[in-house]
Write a protein that holds these residues in place. Structure first.
Motif, mmCIF file in Angstrom:
data_model
loop_
_atom_site.group_PDB
_atom_site.id
_atom_site.type_symbol
_atom_site.label_atom_id
_atom_site.label_comp_id
_atom_site.label_asym_id
_atom_site.label_seq_id
_atom_site.Cartn_x
_atom_site.Cartn_y
_atom_site.Cartn_z
ATOM 1 N N ARG A 71 98.094 12.996 -35.253
ATOM 2 C CA ARG A 71 99.126 12.604 -36.207
ATOM 3 C C ARG A 71 100.251 11.820 -35.535
ATOM 4 N NH1 ARG A 71 99.532 17.479 -40.758
ATOM 5 N NH2 ARG A 71 97.396 17.161 -41.517
ATOM 6 N N THR A 88 106.680 19.891 -38.606
ATOM 7 C CA THR A 88 106.463 19.125 -39.832
ATOM 8 C C THR A 88 105.168 19.542 -40.516
ATOM 9 O OG1 THR A 88 107.641 17.234 -38.884
ATOM 10 C CG2 THR A 88 106.207 16.792 -40.761
ATOM 11 N N THR A 89 104.127 19.714 -39.741
ATOM 12 C CA THR A 89 102.830 20.111 -40.303
ATOM 13 C C THR A 89 102.912 21.465 -40.994
ATOM 14 O OG1 THR A 89 101.610 18.855 -38.620
ATOM 15 C CG2 THR A 89 100.418 20.607 -39.758
ATOM 16 N N GLU A 92 105.154 21.394 -44.245
ATOM 17 C CA GLU A 92 104.590 20.700 -45.401
ATOM 18 C C GLU A 92 103.278 21.304 -45.894
ATOM 19 O OE1 GLU A 92 106.389 16.222 -44.559
ATOM 20 O OE2 GLU A 92 104.221 16.576 -44.429
ATOM 21 N N GLU A 93 102.480 21.874 -44.983
ATOM 22 C CA GLU A 93 101.138 22.298 -45.369
ATOM 23 C C GLU A 93 100.816 23.751 -45.046
ATOM 24 O OE1 GLU A 93 98.156 19.272 -44.134
ATOM 25 O OE2 GLU A 93 99.904 18.202 -43.347
ATOM 26 N N GLY A 94 101.729 24.433 -44.356
ATOM 27 C CA GLY A 94 101.470 25.812 -43.984
ATOM 28 C C GLY A 94 100.719 25.917 -42.664
ATOM 29 N N ARG A 96 97.883 27.235 -41.996
ATOM 30 C CA ARG A 96 96.435 27.006 -42.081
ATOM 31 C C ARG A 96 96.074 25.554 -41.801
ATOM 32 N NH1 ARG A 96 93.433 29.579 -47.145
ATOM 33 N NH2 ARG A 96 91.706 28.781 -45.883
ATOM 34 N N ALA A 97 97.037 24.650 -42.010
ATOM 35 C CA ALA A 97 96.769 23.234 -41.769
ATOM 36 C C ALA A 97 96.495 22.951 -40.299
ATOM 37 C CB ALA A 97 97.950 22.394 -42.245
ATOM 38 N N LYS A 100 92.848 22.471 -39.422
ATOM 39 C CA LYS A 100 92.067 21.459 -40.118
ATOM 40 C C LYS A 100 91.142 20.739 -39.139
ATOM 41 C CE LYS A 100 94.701 19.896 -44.171
ATOM 42 N NZ LYS A 100 95.441 18.753 -44.754
ATOM 43 N N GLN A 170 92.020 15.361 -40.625
ATOM 44 C CA GLN A 170 93.308 15.688 -40.019
ATOM 45 C C GLN A 170 94.417 14.705 -40.355
ATOM 46 O OE1 GLN A 170 92.252 15.930 -35.842
ATOM 47 N NE2 GLN A 170 91.919 18.132 -35.951
ATOM 48 N N PRO A 173 95.763 10.753 -45.709
ATOM 49 C CA PRO A 173 96.394 11.373 -46.881
ATOM 50 C C PRO A 173 95.391 11.554 -48.014
ATOM 51 C CG PRO A 173 97.752 9.587 -46.007
ATOM 52 C CD PRO A 173 96.434 9.505 -45.305
ATOM 53 N N PRO A 177 90.069 18.715 -47.130
ATOM 54 C CA PRO A 177 90.436 19.413 -45.898
ATOM 55 C C PRO A 177 89.277 20.101 -45.177
ATOM 56 C CG PRO A 177 90.992 20.763 -47.786
ATOM 57 C CD PRO A 177 90.448 19.465 -48.336
#
Length: 341
Positions: A71, A88-89, A92-94, A96-97, A100, A170, A173, A177
């Motif tokens: 990223r 940031t990850t 925004e995504e929790g 669990r992201a 990925k 990963q 956008p 997932p």
């Protein structure tokens, strides 16, 4: 006879990489019970299995760091560094992201490890047999480079589809997932080309990386036993030998990360954007842009490479595979040099 059988039969005859032998073995006594015959099909199959474990386990274990690194490469304005990338990850995504892409990573790099380590052992011995014992010693660094490049060429063909899927999961956008969601989407939109369009830059990244990984490792092991370790390898315990393996692997990994990083950035960008080209990405990023994410990659690849060699060597120990010692000058070459004096 199959090509593989021809390769392994040739490798069995090579004297350059003969495993460590005790005095009794050198005098013609049989090898210790349970030891796999060097250069046999079983030997290479076990080496390939060691490669599967070493690459599959390590790459999967560092998926969170790899995700942040990718990223940073594809969106440095948003993901400005390692810590910021994680924050940031997660925000925004929790959490669990952060995992990925674990499934394509596990499958892809397990397949790559099979080719990388298994074929390296084969090609190293085949090439050494072709050039002869003395040249294999004199030009051993070139031998390591040629064998590792040949092995990685095939290993990347095995890796490419899962690498494309991993990076899309990963970094793209709106991408599904999961592996089972993303891979069919890539195939539907782009066909097989979508999985292999990143193969040339993958070769550009992985072949120099692997050449450095194997050649630097082999030479570092040789140097450590010659200048650092206070006793010959034959007198070291298996645990002590594995420590040397880990240290040499980490040193090799740092150099690997630096050599292969620009191509790694291009691969990440290519697999993020289905319309991108390698030339267009290089033109847009410029010299400075292709080095984004280098620090996390050095940390990641250094640790990764050290653990891979440690796991691979541990598998050899566990399965009673012959482990060749650091190379020594052949007796015939010593005699020639002595005669010239």
């Amino acid at each position: 006879m199959s090509v593989f059988n021809q390769l392994t039969e040739s490798a069995k005859q090579n004297p350059f990489s003969l495993p460590v032998r005790s005095a009794s073995c050198a005098s013609g006594a049989p090898a210790p019970a349970g030891t796999v015959e060097f250069g046999s099909g079983k030997y290479y199959a076990y080496c390939a299995f060691g490669g599967v474990l070493s690459c599959g386990i390590t790459h999967t274990a560092i998926v969170p760091l790899d995700l942040v690194k990718c990223r940073i490469q594809v969106n440095p304005e948003k993901y400005t560094g390692i810590v910021a990338g994680f924050r940031t990850t997660v925000a925004e995504e929790g959490t669990r992201a952060l995992v990925k892409g674990w499934a394509p990573t596990l499958i892809g790099y397990s397949a790559q490890g099979l080719g990388k380590f298994g074929f390296y052992e084969v090609f190293k011995n085949v090439y050494a047999d072709l050039i002869g014992e003395e040249n294999a010693y004199l030009y051993r660094t070139s031998l390591y480079l040629a064998a590792s490049a040949s092995a990685e060429f095939f290993a990347d063909i095995l890796l490419a589809p899962m690498e494309a899927t991993k990076v899309r999961v990963q970094t793209a956008p709106g991408a599904p997932p999961t592996l089972r969601g993303c891979a069919p989407l890539i195939y539907k939109a782009e066909g097989l080309t979508g999985f292999y369009k990143g193969l040339p830059p993958l070769w550009m990244r992985q072949i120099p990386y692997t050449m450095m990984k194997f050649a630097c490792f082999e030479k570092t092991v040789e140097a450590l036993y010659q200048y650092v370790v206070p006793k010959p390898r034959a007198e070291c315990s298996k645990a002590e030998q594995l420590v040397v393996t880990f240290v040499a692997g980490y040193i090799a990994g740092v150099f690997c990360a630096i050599v292969s990083h620009p191509a790694d950035t291009v691969v990440s960008k290519l697999n993020q954007d289905s319309q991108a080209t390698a030339g267009g990405i290089l033109k847009k990023l410029g010299f400075a842009g292709v080095w984004k994410g280098l620090v996390p990659r050095i940390i990641m690849i250094g640790t990764l490479t050290a653990l891979q060699w440690f796991i691979y060597d541990s598998v050899k120990v566990a399965l009673n595979l012959p482990r060749p010692p650091p190379p020594e000058m052949p007796a015939s070459l010593k005699a020639k040099l002595a005669a010239q004096q």
